[in-house]
Design a protein around this motif. Structure first.
Motif, PDB file in Angstrom:
ATOM      1  N   LEU A 109       0.827  -1.203   0.000  1.00  0.00           N
ATOM      2  CA  LEU A 109       0.000   0.000   0.000  1.00  0.00           C
ATOM      3  C   LEU A 109       0.862   1.254   0.000  1.00  0.00           C
ATOM      4  O   LEU A 109       0.649   2.176  -0.795  1.00  0.00           O
ATOM      5  CB  LEU A 109      -0.921  -0.021   1.223  1.00  0.00           C
ATOM      6  N   VAL A 110       1.848   1.309   0.886  1.00  0.00           N
ATOM      7  CA  VAL A 110       2.701   2.499   0.991  1.00  0.00           C
ATOM      8  C   VAL A 110       3.535   2.673  -0.277  1.00  0.00           C
ATOM      9  O   VAL A 110       3.735   3.796  -0.757  1.00  0.00           O
ATOM     10  CB  VAL A 110       3.585   2.408   2.244  1.00  0.00           C
TER      11      VAL A 110
ATOM     12  N   GLU B 296       4.713   6.072  -4.866  1.00  0.00           N
ATOM     13  CA  GLU B 296       5.304   6.052  -6.213  1.00  0.00           C
ATOM     14  C   GLU B 296       5.104   7.352  -6.984  1.00  0.00           C
ATOM     15  O   GLU B 296       6.064   7.883  -7.569  1.00  0.00           O
ATOM     16  CB  GLU B 296       4.733   4.871  -6.999  1.00  0.00           C
ATOM     17  N   PRO B 297       3.893   7.952  -7.026  1.00  0.00           N
ATOM     18  CA  PRO B 297       3.735   9.209  -7.776  1.00  0.00           C
ATOM     19  C   PRO B 297       4.497  10.375  -7.163  1.00  0.00           C
ATOM     20  O   PRO B 297       4.682  11.406  -7.837  1.00  0.00           O
ATOM     21  CB  PRO B 297       2.216   9.456  -7.718  1.00  0.00           C
ATOM     22  N   LEU B 298       4.924  10.247  -5.910  1.00  0.00           N
ATOM     23  CA  LEU B 298       5.610  11.346  -5.224  1.00  0.00           C
ATOM     24  C   LEU B 298       7.126  11.176  -5.232  1.00  0.00           C
ATOM     25  O   LEU B 298       7.837  12.005  -4.650  1.00  0.00           O
ATOM     26  CB  LEU B 298       5.117  11.436  -3.775  1.00  0.00           C
ATOM     27  N   ALA B 299       7.617  10.132  -5.857  1.00  0.00           N
ATOM     28  CA  ALA B 299       9.055   9.850  -5.820  1.00  0.00           C
ATOM     29  C   ALA B 299       9.876  10.994  -6.399  1.00  0.00           C
ATOM     30  O   ALA B 299      10.879  11.425  -5.814  1.00  0.00           O
ATOM     31  CB  ALA B 299       9.352   8.544  -6.558  1.00  0.00           C
ATOM     32  N   VAL B 300       9.461  11.514  -7.553  1.00  0.00           N
ATOM     33  CA  VAL B 300      10.222  12.582  -8.204  1.00  0.00           C
ATOM     34  C   VAL B 300      10.178  13.882  -7.400  1.00  0.00           C
ATOM     35  O   VAL B 300      11.243  14.472  -7.116  1.00  0.00           O
ATOM     36  CB  VAL B 300       9.710  12.804  -9.645  1.00  0.00           C
ATOM     37  N   PRO B 301       8.997  14.389  -7.008  1.00  0.00           N
ATOM     38  CA  PRO B 301       9.007  15.637  -6.220  1.00  0.00           C
ATOM     39  C   PRO B 301       9.722  15.494  -4.883  1.00  0.00           C
ATOM     40  O   PRO B 301      10.361  16.452  -4.414  1.00  0.00           O
ATOM     41  CB  PRO B 301       7.524  15.956  -6.025  1.00  0.00           C
ATOM     42  N   ILE B 302       9.658  14.338  -4.259  1.00  0.00           N
ATOM     43  CA  ILE B 302      10.396  14.134  -2.997  1.00  0.00           C
ATOM     44  C   ILE B 302      11.892  14.206  -3.261  1.00  0.00           C
ATOM     45  O   ILE B 302      12.665  14.819  -2.497  1.00  0.00           O
ATOM     46  CB  ILE B 302      10.011  12.785  -2.359  1.00  0.00           C
ATOM     47  N   ASP B 303      12.336  13.612  -4.367  1.00  0.00           N
ATOM     48  CA  ASP B 303      13.760  13.640  -4.711  1.00  0.00           C
ATOM     49  C   ASP B 303      14.205  15.057  -5.050  1.00  0.00           C
ATOM     50  O   ASP B 303      15.307  15.482  -4.661  1.00  0.00           O
ATOM     51  CB  ASP B 303      14.016  12.696  -5.879  1.00  0.00           C
ATOM     52  N   VAL B 304      13.375  15.798  -5.778  1.00  0.00           N
ATOM     53  CA  VAL B 304      13.721  17.174  -6.144  1.00  0.00           C
ATOM     54  C   VAL B 304      13.872  18.040  -4.901  1.00  0.00           C
ATOM     55  O   VAL B 304      14.748  18.914  -4.845  1.00  0.00           O
ATOM     56  CB  VAL B 304      12.640  17.750  -7.085  1.00  0.00           C
ATOM     57  N   ARG B 305      13.075  17.783  -3.904  1.00  0.00           N
ATOM     58  CA  ARG B 305      13.142  18.564  -2.667  1.00  0.00           C
ATOM     59  C   ARG B 305      14.264  18.098  -1.741  1.00  0.00           C
ATOM     60  O   ARG B 305      14.467  18.680  -0.671  1.00  0.00           O
ATOM     61  CB  ARG B 305      11.809  18.475  -1.916  1.00  0.00           C
TER      62      ARG B 305
ATOM     63  N   GLN C 261      14.235  15.431   0.009  1.00  0.00           N
ATOM     64  CA  GLN C 261      13.639  14.818   1.200  1.00  0.00           C
ATOM     65  C   GLN C 261      13.885  13.314   1.200  1.00  0.00           C
ATOM     66  O   GLN C 261      14.240  12.716   0.178  1.00  0.00           O
ATOM     67  CB  GLN C 261      12.132  15.116   1.233  1.00  0.00           C
ATOM     68  N   ARG C 262      13.688  12.712   2.361  1.00  0.00           N
ATOM     69  CA  ARG C 262      13.829  11.255   2.493  1.00  0.00           C
ATOM     70  C   ARG C 262      12.507  10.667   2.938  1.00  0.00           C
ATOM     71  O   ARG C 262      11.848  11.199   3.833  1.00  0.00           O
ATOM     72  CB  ARG C 262      14.907  10.889   3.515  1.00  0.00           C
ATOM     73  N   LEU C 263      12.141   9.564   2.306  1.00  0.00           N
ATOM     74  CA  LEU C 263      10.963   8.816   2.711  1.00  0.00           C
ATOM     75  C   LEU C 263      11.439   7.516   3.338  1.00  0.00           C
ATOM     76  O   LEU C 263      12.018   6.657   2.666  1.00  0.00           O
ATOM     77  CB  LEU C 263      10.055   8.528   1.512  1.00  0.00           C
ATOM     78  N   VAL C 264      11.228   7.385   4.638  1.00  0.00           N
ATOM     79  CA  VAL C 264      11.695   6.217   5.393  1.00  0.00           C
ATOM     80  C   VAL C 264      10.486   5.362   5.740  1.00  0.00           C
ATOM     81  O   VAL C 264       9.527   5.847   6.356  1.00  0.00           O
ATOM     82  CB  VAL C 264      12.431   6.652   6.678  1.00  0.00           C
TER      83      VAL C 264
ATOM     84  N   HIS D  79       4.631  20.125   3.387  1.00  0.00           N
ATOM     85  CA  HIS D  79       4.897  20.878   4.611  1.00  0.00           C
ATOM     86  C   HIS D  79       6.213  20.490   5.269  1.00  0.00           C
ATOM     87  O   HIS D  79       6.480  20.880   6.413  1.00  0.00           O
ATOM     88  CB  HIS D  79       3.745  20.686   5.599  1.00  0.00           C
ATOM     89  N   THR D  80       7.014  19.730   4.556  1.00  0.00           N
ATOM     90  CA  THR D  80       8.337  19.358   5.063  1.00  0.00           C
ATOM     91  C   THR D  80       9.392  20.150   4.294  1.00  0.00           C
ATOM     92  O   THR D  80       9.351  20.197   3.057  1.00  0.00           O
ATOM     93  CB  THR D  80       8.586  17.849   4.875  1.00  0.00           C
ATOM     94  N   PRO D  81      10.309  20.800   4.990  1.00  0.00           N
ATOM     95  CA  PRO D  81      11.328  21.601   4.290  1.00  0.00           C
ATOM     96  C   PRO D  81      12.291  20.724   3.493  1.00  0.00           C
ATOM     97  O   PRO D  81      12.329  19.503   3.661  1.00  0.00           O
ATOM     98  CB  PRO D  81      12.044  22.318   5.434  1.00  0.00           C
ATOM     99  N   GLU D  82      13.071  21.358   2.641  1.00  0.00           N
ATOM    100  CA  GLU D  82      14.068  20.625   1.865  1.00  0.00           C
ATOM    101  C   GLU D  82      15.054  19.934   2.800  1.00  0.00           C
ATOM    102  O   GLU D  82      15.511  20.509   3.789  1.00  0.00           O
ATOM    103  CB  GLU D  82      14.809  21.576   0.924  1.00  0.00           C
ATOM    104  N   GLY D  83      15.360  18.680   2.465  1.00  0.00           N
ATOM    105  CA  GLY D  83      16.254  17.901   3.311  1.00  0.00           C
ATOM    106  C   GLY D  83      15.554  17.234   4.477  1.00  0.00           C
ATOM    107  O   GLY D  83      16.189  16.530   5.264  1.00  0.00           O
ATOM    108  N   GLY D  84      14.237  17.432   4.616  1.00  0.00           N
ATOM    109  CA  GLY D  84      13.495  16.833   5.714  1.00  0.00           C
ATOM    110  C   GLY D  84      13.206  15.364   5.475  1.00  0.00           C
ATOM    111  O   GLY D  84      13.528  14.784   4.431  1.00  0.00           O
ATOM    112  N   THR D  85      12.530  14.754   6.454  1.00  0.00           N
ATOM    113  CA  THR D  85      12.265  13.318   6.407  1.00  0.00           C
ATOM    114  C   THR D  85      10.789  13.047   6.661  1.00  0.00           C
ATOM    115  O   THR D  85      10.170  13.671   7.530  1.00  0.00           O
ATOM    116  CB  THR D  85      13.102  12.572   7.460  1.00  0.00           C
ATOM    117  N   ILE D  86      10.261  12.128   5.898  1.00  0.00           N
ATOM    118  CA  ILE D  86       8.901  11.627   6.107  1.00  0.00           C
ATOM    119  C   ILE D  86       9.023  10.157   6.482  1.00  0.00           C
ATOM    120  O   ILE D  86       9.596   9.364   5.729  1.00  0.00           O
ATOM    121  CB  ILE D  86       8.045  11.779   4.836  1.00  0.00           C
ATOM    122  N   THR D  87       8.514   9.800   7.636  1.00  0.00           N
ATOM    123  CA  THR D  87       8.661   8.437   8.148  1.00  0.00           C
ATOM    124  C   THR D  87       7.302   7.759   8.217  1.00  0.00           C
ATOM    125  O   THR D  87       6.346   8.328   8.749  1.00  0.00           O
ATOM    126  CB  THR D  87       9.303   8.449   9.551  1.00  0.00           C
TER     127      THR D  87
END
Length: 334
Positions: free
Chosen positions: A194-195, A200-209, A211-214, A243-251
């Motif tokens: 599920l996760v 998957e659709p957010l992989a590119v914008p997360i990478d551009v920012r 950010q890390r998805l853990v 709402h997470t700044p550049e270099g932030g983490t989403i867990t």
């Protein structure tokens, strides 16, 4: 007298008069003076019958006036109390019907108000991107636009059209859930799958920012609809990303108990304003820290999808900072 103008009463009166005359004549012929006794008894019974009928018809007229008042919009009508009997049963049924009709009218008025407000909100939300699109089209039509500028404007136009398309699709999904026509499958869903599908659709914008998805997810499962729940979790992840700044983490973490399966999404952003917390999942609500590109429907749609499957969703601020979204899917509905 109004009572005796009733055709039914006049027919009964004629029938009673004919019967009394017949019985009185038979009494005079058979018993002589005893015919007067028969006639007196007939008159007494007739008077008793018509007195009771007059009371009954008076109560029926009162009930009719109450019904007429309700039909003309009176909200203060209270049906009079009747004794036990057929009229009391009729009064009780009419009173129940009146309550239901009033509830239906109130609900219809609320739906009309909600529809009016929703149309106004949708118009407001669409006005900004449509204005930008009109400006871009005007600039693209100019002869002096360079190729580089034209490509830049085209990308911006594509982005704005994508936002409108996403909003329309989300609103259609919300309307299907509201109308009860959305079909939710009941199957075993792997939380890890599920996760992955939601992120998957957010992989590119997360990478551009930057950010890390853990994801700290094991073999947790729940019973639900993978496609719809992917939409809900994707909207939560998108909100955290914005709402997470550049270099932030989403867990993202998950746990499973005998009662429920819980999915938790945390970010390292600025958190949720306390004034926004009670309204965060309301349709078209935009928080104080919402971006200009926010429509205020992503989290509302997420809640609708989760609750439609018997789950629960809540938002809070983490003790160390950032927002925390918790989604629970229960093993059974109590």
């Amino acid at each position: 007298m109004e009572f005796f103008r009733n055709p039914e009463i006049r027919r009964e009166l004629a029938l009673f008069a004919a019967l009394m005359a017949a019985f009185a004549a038979a009494g005079f012929l058979a018993f002589g003076a005893a015919g007067w006794l028969v006639l007196g008894a007939g008159l007494a019974l007739s008077a008793t019958h018509f007195a009771a009928a007059a009371v009954r018809y008076r109560r029926i007229r009162t009930l009719s006036r109450d019904i007429d008042a309700v039909l003309h919009g009176s909200d203060a009508v209270r049906f009079g109390d009747l004794q036990e009997g057929e009229l009391a049963v009729l009064q009780s049924e009419i009173q129940k019907m009146t309550i239901r009709l009033r509830d239906a009218a109130d609900n219809l008025q609320k739906e009309k108000t909600f529809l009016t407000d929703s149309i106004a909100d949708i118009s407001h939300q669409l006005r900004t991107p449509l204005t930008s699109i009109n400006l871009i089209v005007t600039m693209l039509a100019a002869d002096a636009v360079s190729d580089a500028r034209r490509m830049e404007l085209t990308r911006e136009l594509k982005m704005l059209l994508g936002r409108i398309d996403w909003m329309v699709e989300s609103l259609l999904k919300m309307s299907k859930i509201d109308a009860g026509t959305a079909l939710f499958q009941r199957g075993t869903v792997q939380v890890s799958a599920l996760v992955r599908a939601a992120a998957e659709p957010l992989a590119v914008p997360i990478d551009v920012r930057g950010q890390r998805l853990v994801c700290e997810i094991g073999a947790e499962t729940f019973c639900g609809d993978l496609a719809w729940t992917t939409e809900a979790v994707g909207n939560i992840l998108k909100n955290c990303m914005e709402h997470t700044p550049e270099g932030g983490t989403i867990t993202v973490t998950a746990c499973e108990t005998a009662i429920f399966t819980e999915l938790t999404v945390r970010d390292t952003g600025s958190g949720i304003d306390p004034d926004d917390l009670p309204h965060l999942f309301e349709r078209f609500y935009k928080g104080k820290n919402a971006s200009d590109t926010s429509f205020g429907i992503g989290l509302a749609l997420a809640r609708m999808i989760v609750t439609a499957q018997g789950g629960a969703i809540k938002a809070a601020n983490a003790p160390g900072g950032g927002a925390v979204f918790t989604v629970r899917f229960y093993k059974s509905t109590v």
